[in-house]
Design an enzyme around this catalytic site. Structure first.
Site, PDB file in Angstrom:
ATOM      1  N   ASP A 152       4.771  -1.831   1.060  1.00  0.00           N
ATOM      2  CA  ASP A 152       5.514  -1.481  -0.151  1.00  0.00           C
ATOM      3  C   ASP A 152       6.879  -2.186  -0.132  1.00  0.00           C
ATOM      4  O   ASP A 152       7.645  -2.089  -1.092  1.00  0.00           O
ATOM      5  CB  ASP A 152       5.635   0.031  -0.349  1.00  0.00           C
ATOM      6  CG  ASP A 152       6.433   0.728   0.731  1.00  0.00           C
ATOM      7  OD1 ASP A 152       6.773   0.085   1.751  1.00  0.00           O
ATOM      8  OD2 ASP A 152       6.724   1.943   0.573  1.00  0.00           O
ATOM      9  N   SER A 153       7.143  -2.953   0.930  1.00  0.00           N
ATOM     10  CA  SER A 153       8.291  -3.856   0.941  1.00  0.00           C
ATOM     11  C   SER A 153       8.175  -4.854  -0.215  1.00  0.00           C
ATOM     12  O   SER A 153       9.144  -5.541  -0.533  1.00  0.00           O
ATOM     13  CB  SER A 153       8.376  -4.605   2.280  1.00  0.00           C
ATOM     14  OG  SER A 153       7.118  -5.158   2.635  1.00  0.00           O
ATOM     15  N   LYS A 164      -1.749   3.002   5.077  1.00  0.00           N
ATOM     16  CA  LYS A 164      -0.634   3.401   5.940  1.00  0.00           C
ATOM     17  C   LYS A 164       0.159   4.503   5.246  1.00  0.00           C
ATOM     18  O   LYS A 164       0.423   4.418   4.044  1.00  0.00           O
ATOM     19  CB  LYS A 164       0.276   2.211   6.252  1.00  0.00           C
ATOM     20  CG  LYS A 164       1.482   2.594   7.129  1.00  0.00           C
ATOM     21  CD  LYS A 164       2.177   1.390   7.685  1.00  0.00           C
ATOM     22  CE  LYS A 164       3.140   0.743   6.730  1.00  0.00           C
ATOM     23  NZ  LYS A 164       4.218   1.625   6.233  1.00  0.00           N
ATOM     24  N   GLU A 182       3.618   7.022   5.682  1.00  0.00           N
ATOM     25  CA  GLU A 182       4.879   7.243   6.401  1.00  0.00           C
ATOM     26  C   GLU A 182       5.037   8.711   6.784  1.00  0.00           C
ATOM     27  O   GLU A 182       4.711   9.597   5.981  1.00  0.00           O
ATOM     28  CB  GLU A 182       6.072   6.811   5.540  1.00  0.00           C
ATOM     29  CG  GLU A 182       6.128   5.310   5.309  1.00  0.00           C
ATOM     30  CD  GLU A 182       7.409   4.862   4.603  1.00  0.00           C
ATOM     31  OE1 GLU A 182       8.330   5.700   4.409  1.00  0.00           O
ATOM     32  OE2 GLU A 182       7.497   3.672   4.247  1.00  0.00           O
ATOM     33  N   GLU A 220       9.112   1.926  13.624  1.00  0.00           N
ATOM     34  CA  GLU A 220      10.133   1.092  12.974  1.00  0.00           C
ATOM     35  C   GLU A 220      11.534   1.504  13.386  1.00  0.00           C
ATOM     36  O   GLU A 220      11.901   2.687  13.288  1.00  0.00           O
ATOM     37  CB  GLU A 220       9.982   1.164  11.443  1.00  0.00           C
ATOM     38  CG  GLU A 220      11.038   0.314  10.728  1.00  0.00           C
ATOM     39  CD  GLU A 220      10.714  -0.038   9.287  1.00  0.00           C
ATOM     40  OE1 GLU A 220       9.587   0.265   8.831  1.00  0.00           O
ATOM     41  OE2 GLU A 220      11.594  -0.626   8.634  1.00  0.00           O
TER      42      GLU A 220
END
Ligand code: KIV
Length: 295
Positions: free
Chosen positions: A53-54, A122, A124, A191
């Site tokens: 989603d970057s 993925k 978070e 991260e």
């Protein structure tokens, strides 16, 4: 070896990635957002293509990832999936696509598999996402976890900040990692956390850890495509290593095109088509354009 297995590259699978952990083999993940970036990352040998989603920041020009929607994600996943012949493609579930209950989450993640063609998603968050991860895995949707600096928690964290910097916070990350693994995830992104903490999580974990700003002890590493190639103009985190300044080269190439257009050097005779002499005469072409060859 049969003809088929000789011709087809061995596809990366979720069970295969679980094996990698057991065998102590490192994995390489790259982000990709469209067909060209997917092809380049796959050709470079990336095991996993993460449709991050970057994309909100590096493709859409947003200040963070929060504005990315499910429809955006499905659209980008479909382009990357068409490029991937060997790599495993993972959809990075956008903000608010898995926060409103597990039924919504299963449906939204399912769209990324059905319409986006990915093999996994993925999510978070650590312990607080454990029940959701289990629901997804029970729905045959493989899950990659993501703990530490989770960019969708930007406003909770008060900025993009290194996480797990105290002994208590580091312990909470160990607990998160355990919860994500026990819920059934096949891998997890770590991260922006201290190397010591990533090392400990990696040693204790039975699933792959993939680091970004988490030091050298993870089972694999990931960087954002545009960051490592010099295609993003925004502020660059310290953990990014540059492997080229392709943004500069592209600007120079575009500038040369402009100069050639303005000076009349583009297009050349070789880059133009012509009427045949006969058709040029019938058409009444001006002398300087008179046809010399077939188009
Ligand atoms: O969105 C993204 O690209 C990511 C990676 C940096 C892990 O989440």
């Amino acid at each position: 070896m049969s003809k088929i297995s000789a011709a087809m590259p061995q596809a990366i699978t979720v069970p295969g990635l679980r094996e990698r952990k057991a065998q102590g083999q490192r994995v390489v993940m790259l982000t990709a957002y469209d067909h060209p970036s997917g092809r380049m990352a796959e050709d470079a040998g990336a095991d996993i293509l993460l449709v991050g989603d970057s994309l909100g920041m590096v493709v859409q020009g947003q200040p963070d990832t929060l504005a990315v929607t499910l429809d955006h994600m499905v659209y980008h996943c479909a382009m990357v999936s068409r490029a991937a012949k060997r790599s495993l493609v993972v959809a990075d579930m956008p903000f608010m696509t898995y926060h409103t209950g597990w039924e919504d989450a299963v449906r939204n993640c399912g769209r990324c598999l059905q319409e986006g063609g990915v093999q996994a998603v993925k999510i978070e968050g650590g312990a607080k996402r454990a029940a959701l991860i289990k629901a997804l895995v029970d729905s045959e949707i493989p899950v990659m976890g993501h703990i530490g600096l989770t960019p969708q928690s930007l406003h909770t964290f008060g900025g993009f900040k290194v996480q797990g910097k105290t002994a208590e916070a580091a312990q909470a990350l160990l607990d998160d990692a355990k919860a994500v693994e026990e819920a059934g995830a096949f891998a997890m992104v770590l991260e922006c956390i201290p190397s010591e903490v990533a090392k400990e999580i990696t040693a204790r974990s039975g699933i792959l850890t993939i680091g970004i700003g988490a030091g050298p002890h993870c089972d694999g590493q990931v960087l954002v495509f545009h960051d490592l190639l010099g295609l993003y103009d925004g502020p660059m985190p310290r953990f990014v290593r540059s492997y080229g300044d392709f943004g500069k080269q592209m600007r120079e190439a575009l500038g040369r095109f402009r100069e050639d257009v303005l000076s009349g050097r583009f297009p050349s005779e070789e880059e133009a088509f012509h009427l045949s002499p006969d058709q040029a005469r019938r058409f009444g072409a001006r002398d300087e354009d008179a046809g010399t060859s077939e188009p």
